[in-house]
Design a protein around this motif. Structure first.
Motif, mmCIF file in Angstrom:
data_model
loop_
_atom_site.group_PDB
_atom_site.id
_atom_site.type_symbol
_atom_site.label_atom_id
_atom_site.label_comp_id
_atom_site.label_asym_id
_atom_site.label_seq_id
_atom_site.Cartn_x
_atom_site.Cartn_y
_atom_site.Cartn_z
ATOM 1 N N PHE A 26 -58.798 44.693 -15.044
ATOM 2 C CA PHE A 26 -59.412 45.021 -13.611
ATOM 3 C C PHE A 26 -60.525 43.924 -13.188
ATOM 4 O O PHE A 26 -60.345 43.159 -12.149
ATOM 5 N N SER A 27 -61.570 43.622 -14.061
ATOM 6 C CA SER A 27 -62.647 42.744 -13.979
ATOM 7 C C SER A 27 -62.115 41.351 -13.714
ATOM 8 O O SER A 27 -62.633 40.560 -12.615
ATOM 9 N N ILE A 28 -61.387 41.031 -14.622
ATOM 10 C CA ILE A 28 -60.928 39.516 -14.520
ATOM 11 C C ILE A 28 -59.812 39.169 -13.388
ATOM 12 O O ILE A 28 -60.018 38.255 -12.595
ATOM 13 N N SER A 29 -58.826 40.232 -12.899
ATOM 14 C CA SER A 29 -58.065 40.119 -11.815
ATOM 15 C C SER A 29 -59.030 39.972 -10.724
ATOM 16 O O SER A 29 -58.634 39.263 -9.811
ATOM 17 N N ALA A 30 -60.214 40.684 -10.397
ATOM 18 C CA ALA A 30 -61.043 40.550 -9.507
ATOM 19 C C ALA A 30 -61.775 39.248 -9.429
ATOM 20 O O ALA A 30 -61.566 38.636 -8.198
ATOM 21 N N TYR A 31 -62.085 38.860 -10.177
ATOM 22 C CA TYR A 31 -62.936 37.404 -10.528
ATOM 23 C C TYR A 31 -61.708 36.476 -9.992
ATOM 24 O O TYR A 31 -62.171 35.541 -9.330
ATOM 25 N N THR B 92 -62.286 39.887 -0.778
ATOM 26 C CA THR B 92 -63.599 40.701 -0.733
ATOM 27 C C THR B 92 -62.902 42.099 -1.053
ATOM 28 O O THR B 92 -63.665 42.847 -2.086
ATOM 29 N N LEU B 93 -62.217 42.688 -0.539
ATOM 30 C CA LEU B 93 -61.652 44.210 -0.895
ATOM 31 C C LEU B 93 -61.081 44.505 -2.134
ATOM 32 O O LEU B 93 -61.466 45.419 -2.646
ATOM 33 N N TYR B 94 -59.821 43.776 -2.312
ATOM 34 C CA TYR B 94 -59.355 43.949 -3.808
ATOM 35 C C TYR B 94 -60.409 43.667 -4.914
ATOM 36 O O TYR B 94 -60.592 44.586 -5.724
ATOM 37 N N PRO B 95 -61.283 42.787 -5.008
ATOM 38 C CA PRO B 95 -62.358 42.560 -6.125
ATOM 39 C C PRO B 95 -63.133 43.712 -5.966
ATOM 40 O O PRO B 95 -63.511 44.303 -7.055
#
Length: 469
Positions: A253-258, A422-425
């Motif tokens: 989740f964190s890397i996909s957001a980044y 912005t929203l997905y991250p």
């Protein structure tokens, strides 16, 4: 247990203080890694859609398929690295890392070249070049990541290594973010310019990996059993290691957001902010601001521990990205909140590498078998899944909102770009925070105890645990 003979530089104890030179040298590896990796995450989708002429959905499929392929290459790389019966004079990881980085640099350039023929030919070339790149990336990045676990087992030193690694990563993202597109524009031809810029970054990347190879050493005694490494080895590694599972889920989740943020920013500045020439300025401010987060890592880890440092960073990024989605957008406000988000993300991104080292030690304590390569490859598998999600989401998202290259975008397309940026991250990072808070059990105090127990049981380190946090 049968011990593999360590490299000549190996000491009897892994709980040592690293020199500043070694820390800088290790950080140079992620600087080199970023010079080649960040190009794919930030500019390859743009290259595919605007230079190679691929539809956004087709370009997204390239990312999804190749990253999934890469994800399955990581365990293979882990088996090869962990399963070797002999080790070169350079150690278990350093030699593999450096020689693979040379081939990776060549393939980085090939990835930003297109035959310029039919759309079908360009698509096949994109698949072939990026899949080959992924194979070499596995054989470069897995030994590099595993190297930290055998440099030291001192928790504070590992946190510092993670900080230097994150500093290298951010510096690479900053340099590529500021310099890559100006090089492309200066050449005058997009098709030639992308290749020239990629060549410059690849050469710099290989030189950085050489610095890591030359100035680091492997010091933790590595104990190997004679077991045959199979698919069961990977299942056992994950099933018996709950902290590893937590880190894997958090990373997805964190890397996909980044990565969605870095993939979309070139589109966002060109169309939503109205001028792609703003990109270097937005990048230098936002990515440069993340240095604040990196500088805080050693202090915060001493005060509140690695887990809380990572968690609070993720929550800061959630708030910043959420506000950027809700509030009306202008260049100044967007850049300010984007910068806060980068500061927040820098904390977990840096700490994660120290967490992986702890996870390796936990698995060693739990099972009696040390599997750096396999554990790191499982972790890297999650990163590749995240990259696949990010590349697919950005590309399919652009296709879904109706993006057409090099034209004025409709208001609905611009709104969609803002959501992707912005929203997905915001939502993905919120899930990452929840996983870290609920599922990850290791504290710095607990790790001191586990490492001491392991060395006492194996008779490899007479030193007791250091000061407790």
């Amino acid at each position: 247990m049968a011990s593999i003979i360590p490299s000549p530089s190996t000491t009897a104890t892994g709980r040592r203080t690293l020199s500043l030179k070694e820390k800088i040298a290790y950080g140079m590896g992620d600087l080199g890694n970023g010079f080649m990796f960040d190009l794919g995450q930030a500019y390859l989708l743009k290259f595919y859609t605007d230079v190679a002429g691929l539809p956004a959905a087709a370009a997204a499929t390239v990312f999804v398929v190749t990253k999934l392929f890469d994800a399955f290459m990581d365990p293979l790389a882990g088996v090869v690295i962990d399963g070797r019966r002999t080790v070169s004079r350079f150690g278990r990881f350093r030699g593999v890392m450096f020689y693979s980085s040379i081939a990776l640099g060549i393939l980085t350039v090939f990835s930003f070249v297109t035959p310029g023929l039919s759309q079908g030919v360009n698509l096949v070339y994109a698949y072939a070049s990026y899949m080959a790149w992924g194979v070499l990336y596995s054989f470069t990045n897995i030994p590099y990541g595993s190297l930290a676990s055998v440099m030291t087992q001192e928790p504070v030193e590992r946190a510092k290594l993670a900080s230097f690694r994150q500093a290298g990563s951010v510096l690479a993202l900053l340099i590529t973010g500021v310099a890559f597109m100006p090089i492309v524009l200066a050449v005058g031809s997009d098709r030639v310019g992308y290749g020239v810029a990629a060549t410059a970054m690849a050469v710099a990347g290989v030189l950085c990996f050489f610095a890591t190879f030359r100035h680091t050493r492997e010091s933790v005694p590595v104990v190997r059993t004679g077991e045959k490494l199979t698919a069961k080895s990977f299942v056992t590694t994950v099933v018996t290691n709950r902290p590893l599972l937590a880190v894997v889920i958090m990373t997805v989740f964190s890397i996909s957001a980044y990565n969605v943020k870095t993939s979309m920013i070139v589109y966002f500045t060109q169309y939503y902010l109205g001028d792609v020439r703003l990109l270097p300025y937005v990048n230098v401010i936002s990515i440069g601001s993340s240095i604040i987060g990196i500088l805080l890592i050693p202090l915060l880890t001493r005060l509140i521990g690695k887990k809380r440092t990572a968690l609070y960073g993720v929550l800061l990024a959630v708030v910043a990205d959420g506000l950027n989605f809700i509030l009306p957008t202008n260049t100044v406000l967007f850049t300010a909140l984007f910068s806060l988000s980068f500061i927040g993300v820098a904390l977990p991104n840096g700490i994660t590498w120290a967490l992986v080292c702890d996870v390796i030690d936990f698995g060693h304590w739990r099972t009696g078998v040390r599997r750096e390569g396999i554990t790191y490859s499982v972790f890297n598998f999650s990163r590749k899944i995240a990259q696949s999600v990010a590349g697919g989401l950005a590309g399919f998202g652009l296709s879904a909102i109706g993006y057409i290259p090099k034209v004025q975008q409709a208001s609905g397309v611009l709104a969609g770009m803002k959501g992707l940026q912005t929203l997905y991250p915001c939502l993905a990072l919120a899930v990452a925070a929840l996983v870290l808070a609920v599922m990850y059990p290791l504290t710095d105090r607990k790790m001191e105890e586990l490492v001491f127990e392991t060395h006492a049981a194996e008779g490899t380190d007479p030193a007791g645990p250091g000061p407790q946090d």
